[in-house]
Design a protein around this motif. Structure first.
Motif, PDB file in Angstrom:
ATOM      1  N   GLU A   1       0.805  -1.226   0.000  1.00 13.76           N
ATOM      2  CA  GLU A   1       0.000   0.000   0.000  1.00 13.76           C
ATOM      3  C   GLU A   1       0.834   1.271   0.000  1.00 13.76           C
ATOM      4  O   GLU A   1       0.402   2.295  -0.548  1.00 13.76           O
ATOM      5  CB  GLU A   1      -0.926   0.016   1.226  1.00 13.76           C
ATOM      6  CG  GLU A   1      -2.052  -0.993   1.160  1.00 13.76           C
ATOM      7  CD  GLU A   1      -2.905  -0.981   2.408  1.00 13.76           C
ATOM      8  OE1 GLU A   1      -4.064  -1.416   2.330  1.00 13.76           O
ATOM      9  OE2 GLU A   1      -2.418  -0.529   3.466  1.00 13.76           O
ATOM     10  N   LEU A   2       1.996   1.256   0.592  1.00 17.32           N
ATOM     11  CA  LEU A   2       2.773   2.478   0.734  1.00 17.32           C
ATOM     12  C   LEU A   2       3.311   3.043  -0.579  1.00 17.32           C
ATOM     13  O   LEU A   2       3.348   4.262  -0.755  1.00 17.32           O
ATOM     14  CB  LEU A   2       3.930   2.247   1.719  1.00 17.32           C
ATOM     15  CG  LEU A   2       3.529   2.085   3.187  1.00 17.32           C
ATOM     16  CD1 LEU A   2       4.738   1.764   4.039  1.00 17.32           C
ATOM     17  CD2 LEU A   2       2.847   3.347   3.703  1.00 17.32           C
ATOM     18  N   PRO A   3       3.748   2.227  -1.542  1.00 19.90           N
ATOM     19  CA  PRO A   3       4.281   2.815  -2.785  1.00 19.90           C
ATOM     20  C   PRO A   3       3.182   3.452  -3.628  1.00 19.90           C
ATOM     21  O   PRO A   3       2.015   3.052  -3.562  1.00 19.90           O
ATOM     22  CB  PRO A   3       4.882   1.598  -3.516  1.00 19.90           C
ATOM     23  CG  PRO A   3       4.976   0.516  -2.504  1.00 19.90           C
ATOM     24  CD  PRO A   3       3.877   0.764  -1.526  1.00 19.90           C
ATOM     25  N   THR A   4       3.555   4.446  -4.427  1.00 17.67           N
ATOM     26  CA  THR A   4       2.628   4.988  -5.399  1.00 17.67           C
ATOM     27  C   THR A   4       2.385   3.949  -6.487  1.00 17.67           C
ATOM     28  O   THR A   4       3.245   3.095  -6.746  1.00 17.67           O
ATOM     29  CB  THR A   4       3.180   6.292  -6.012  1.00 17.67           C
ATOM     30  OG1 THR A   4       2.174   6.888  -6.825  1.00 17.67           O
ATOM     31  CG2 THR A   4       4.434   6.037  -6.838  1.00 17.67           C
ATOM     32  N   SER A   5       1.227   3.979  -7.128  1.00 14.04           N
ATOM     33  CA  SER A   5       0.829   2.920  -8.065  1.00 14.04           C
ATOM     34  C   SER A   5       1.829   2.757  -9.203  1.00 14.04           C
ATOM     35  O   SER A   5       2.082   1.645  -9.667  1.00 14.04           O
ATOM     36  CB  SER A   5      -0.564   3.230  -8.631  1.00 14.04           C
ATOM     37  OG  SER A   5      -1.533   3.242  -7.606  1.00 14.04           O
TER      38      SER A   5
END
Length: 543
Positions: free
Chosen positions: A432-436
Motif C-alpha cells: 500500500e505504501l508505494p505509489t501505483s
C-alpha cells in the motif's frame, strides 16, 4: 501540523456541486467530466461499504485474487520442504558426508548455508525481473515447473542446489508479481485482508510440507525426499490453469495507455458495469495526480521527492521479516528441535504443530487486520516478537529440562506470534505504501533488501547455533530479540496508518509530508472531493 476536521461537504440541488482540485481550489462539477465525477463517487462508495458487503459484492474479483494466492502457496511449501529435505535420512545418506565418530551421515554446514542462503540471491533476481515485466506470472510458473524437475532428478548435491536456485527465480517473481497484482485490484474495505492472505497462503504450503515430511521422511527409498520436491507441481499445475485466463492488472494497462483493455478487464472483475467504469476513472485519476505521473517509473524515481520516504519505509518494513528471525526458523526448524534434544520423529510432529500455529495466526490476522489497522498490527508484531525472543533466549541460558521445554514452547509459539502481527502487516503495508506507478519496483527494493539480509543470516546462523561453532541454540533469541526492540521503537515514529485510504489519498499524504502518527486523522483533499461527488450522484446532480 493540525489536520482539518473531518466533515462531509453538503451540496444542495440548487447549487452546482463543487469539486476541489489537488491544490484545494474549488471547481464547478460541470467543468470536469462526468467520468471523473463518477470515479470520485466510486471512491466514496468504497469508503462507505462495510467489510462483509465488500466480500459479497464482486465474486469474480475475489476468484482471481484466489488464483494468485493459491499460486503463492508454492513459495511457502518450497521453503519448508527445503529445510525438511536436508533432515531426511535418505537424503543425507545420498548427498551427505559420513561421520565415523557417530556412525551417521550429515549435510555439510557449507551446503546447508549455500542451499538456504544463496537461494535468496536468485530470489532477488526474480523479484527484479518481475519489476520490469509485470505480466510474467505464467513464465514464472514454467520456470518453477522446470526447476522442480531438476531437483527431482538430482544425482548430486550440486545438481540439487542448481535446481533450487533456478526455482528461487520463479519464487522471487511470484512474491513481487502476486503482491502487486492483489494490491492493484483489492477493494478498499478488505485490502489488508486479501494482501495479508499472501502471508497466509505461504503458511498453508509449509503446513502441507511438514505433514508430508512426517509421513515420507522415514521411507527407506529416495521417495522419502523426492515426494517433497515433486509435490510443488501440484501448486503449479492448478495455478497454471487459472493463470492462462487471468485478467491483466487494470493499473498496468492504464499506465500503458490501453484504456479499452483496462475497461474490458474491469468489466470481468466487477459485477456492476457502473462500478467498472467508476474504478477505471479512479485509476486514471490516481495515476494522473501521482508525483511520478510524468516520469517513466524507473528505480531512480523511487528515490525522488516524496517517494524517497516511501521507499525507505518499504525497506524498513520488509527487513523486519528477516531481523525477527523468520529465515532462521523457516530453514532450520527441524534441526533446531533436534539440537534441543528432540527426537527426529517428534521434531517433525512439532514442525507440523508450528505450521498449524502459523496458519492460525495468519488466519486470525485475515479477519482483524482491516478492523484494527496496519500500524497497530505492525507495532504489536514488533513488540510481541521482542518479548517472545528474549524469553526464548533467557530459557535457553538455563540448563534444565524445564528450561529446555520452555525454549521449545517459545520457539514453536514464534510461528503464531509472527504471522498474526508482522507476517500479514508487512505485506499490507509493503503493497500500500508505494505509489501505483512504482509499486512493482518499490516492492522489488523492499523484497530484495530483506533477501540480502536473509542471505547474511543464512550463512551466519549455522555458525551461530550449530554444535562445534557458536552453539547458541535457543540463546539465539537474544540476537533477534535485540533487533526487534530497535524495530519497535523506530516503527512507532515512522510507520503510518493506511487503513481505509485510497491510493490517491496515500499519495497526497506523502506529498504533504504528513507525520506518520497523523495519517489516521488527517483529512485529505481527495476525501473531500470523493464526498462531494458521491453526494452529487446521490442527489442526481450532473450525473
Amino acid at each position: 501540523m493540525k489536520s482539518p476536521s473531518h466533515e462531509q461537504v453538503e451540496i444542495t440541488a440548487a447549487d452546482p456541486p463543487v469539486v476541489s482540485t489537488s491544490e484545494g481550489v474549488g471547481l464547478p462539477a460541470d467543468s470536469i467530466s462526468s467520468a471523473e465525477l463518477h470515479g470520485r463517487a466510486i471512491q466514496q462508495q468504497e469508503h462507505n461499504r462495510t467489510y462483509w458487503q465488500t466480500l459479497r459484492s464482486d465474486p469474480w474479483l475475489l476468484f482471481w485474487i484466489g488464483v494468485m494466492l493459491w499460486t503463492m502457496g508454492v513459495r511457502g511449501f518450497e521453503n519448508q520442504a527445503g529445510g525438511s529435505v536436508i533432515s531426511v535420512t535418505e537424503f543425507k545418506q545420498r548427498f551427505g558426508e559420513y561421520e565415523p565418530s557417530t556412525g551417521e551421515y550429515f549435510i555439510a554446514t557449507k551446503w546447508q548455508s549455500a542451499i538456504s542462503g544463496t537461494g535468496n540471491a536468485f530470489c532477488i533476481l526474480g523479484a527484479t525481473l518481475a519489476s520490469f515485466f509485470v505480466d510474467m506470472v505464467v513464465v514464472a510458473t514454467f520456470i518453477n515447473i522446470g526447476s522442480v524437475g531438476i531437483e527431482f532428478g538430482s544425482t548430486s548435491i550440486g545438481m540439487f542446489f542448481a535446481g533450487k536456485m533456478v526455482n528461487q527465480i520463479a519464487l522471487g517473481m511470484y512474491l513481487n508479481l502476486i503482491t502487486a497484482y492483489v494490491a492493484d485490484i483489492s477493494p478498499l474495505a478488505i485490502r489488508a485482508s486479501v494482501i495479508g492472505f499472501c502471508n497466509l497462503s505461504q503458511c498453508i504450503g509449509p503446513f502441507l510440507g511438514a505433514i508430508m515430511a512426517y509421513y515420507t521422511g522415514t521411507w527407506a527409498s529416495s521417495w522419502s525426499w523426492r515426494s517433497l520436491v515433486c509435490a510443488q507441481w501440484g501448486f503449479s499445475a492448478v495455478g497454471l490453469c487459472g493463470q492462462i485466463f487471468l485478467p491483466e492488472s487494470p493499473v498496468y494497462l492504464v499506465r500503458r495507455g490501453r484504456i479499452e483493455d483496462a475497461r474490458k478487464v474491469l468489466y470481468r472483475l466487477y459485477t456492476k458495469p457502473s462500478d467498472a467504469e467508476g474504478h477505471l476513472a479512479g485509476i486514471q485519476l490516481t495515476l494522473d495526480e501521482s508525483e511520478t505521473a510524468k516520469n517513466s517509473g524507473t528505480y531512480l524515481d523511487c528515490f525522488r521527492g516524496a517517494n524517497t520516504r516511501r521507499t525507505l519505509l518499504s525497506i524498513f518494513i520488509f527487513m523486519a521479516e528477516q531481523f525477527s528471525g523468520l529465515g532462521f526458523v523457516s530453514n532450520y526448524g527441524a534441526l533446531m528441535y533436534q539440537y534441543l534434544g528432540i527426537s527426529d520423529k517428534r521434531s517433525f510432529l512439532l514442525s507440523i504443530g508450528a505450521q498449524i500455529l502459523s496458519m492460525s495466526g495468519a488466519f486470525l490476522a485475515f479477519f482483524v487486520s482491516d478492523f484494527i489497522g496496519r500500524r497497530p498490527m505492525f507495532l504489536f508484531g514488533c513488540v510481541s516478537m521482542t518479548v517472545l525472543l528474549l524469553c526464548m533466549g533467557i530459557s535457553g541460558s538455563v540448563n534444565t529440562t524445564a528450561a529446555t521445554t520452555a525454549s521449545v514452547g517459545f520457539y514453536t509459539m514464534y510461528n503464531f506470534v509472527y504471522n498474526f502481527g508482522l507476517g500479514s502487516g508487512i505485506y499490507a503495508l509493503g503493497a500500500e505504501l508505494p505509489t501505483s506507478v512504482l509499486r512493482n519496483k518499490s516492492l522489488a527494493i523492499g523484497i530484495n533488501s530483506a533477501a540480502v539480509v536473509s542471505i547474511m543470516w543464512s550463512f551466519v546462523c549455522p555458525y551461530i547455533f550449530n554444535p562445534g561453532y557458536g552453539d547458541l541454540k535457543a540463546k539465539i533469541g537474544f540476537v533477534f530479540g535485540a533487533f526487534m526492540l530497535l524495530w519497535s521503537v523506530a516503527g512507532y515514529y515512522i510507520v503510518p496508518e493506511t487503513r481505509r485510504r485510497t491510493y490517491e489519498e496515500i499519495d497526497e499524504l506523502f506529498l504533504n509530508h504528513v507525520p506518520a502518527r497523523q495519517f489516521k486523522s488527517y483529512v485529505t483533499v481527495a476525501e473531500r472531493r470523493a464526498a462531494e461527488a458521491y453526494s452529487a450522484e446521490e442527489k442526481g446532480v450532473n450525473v
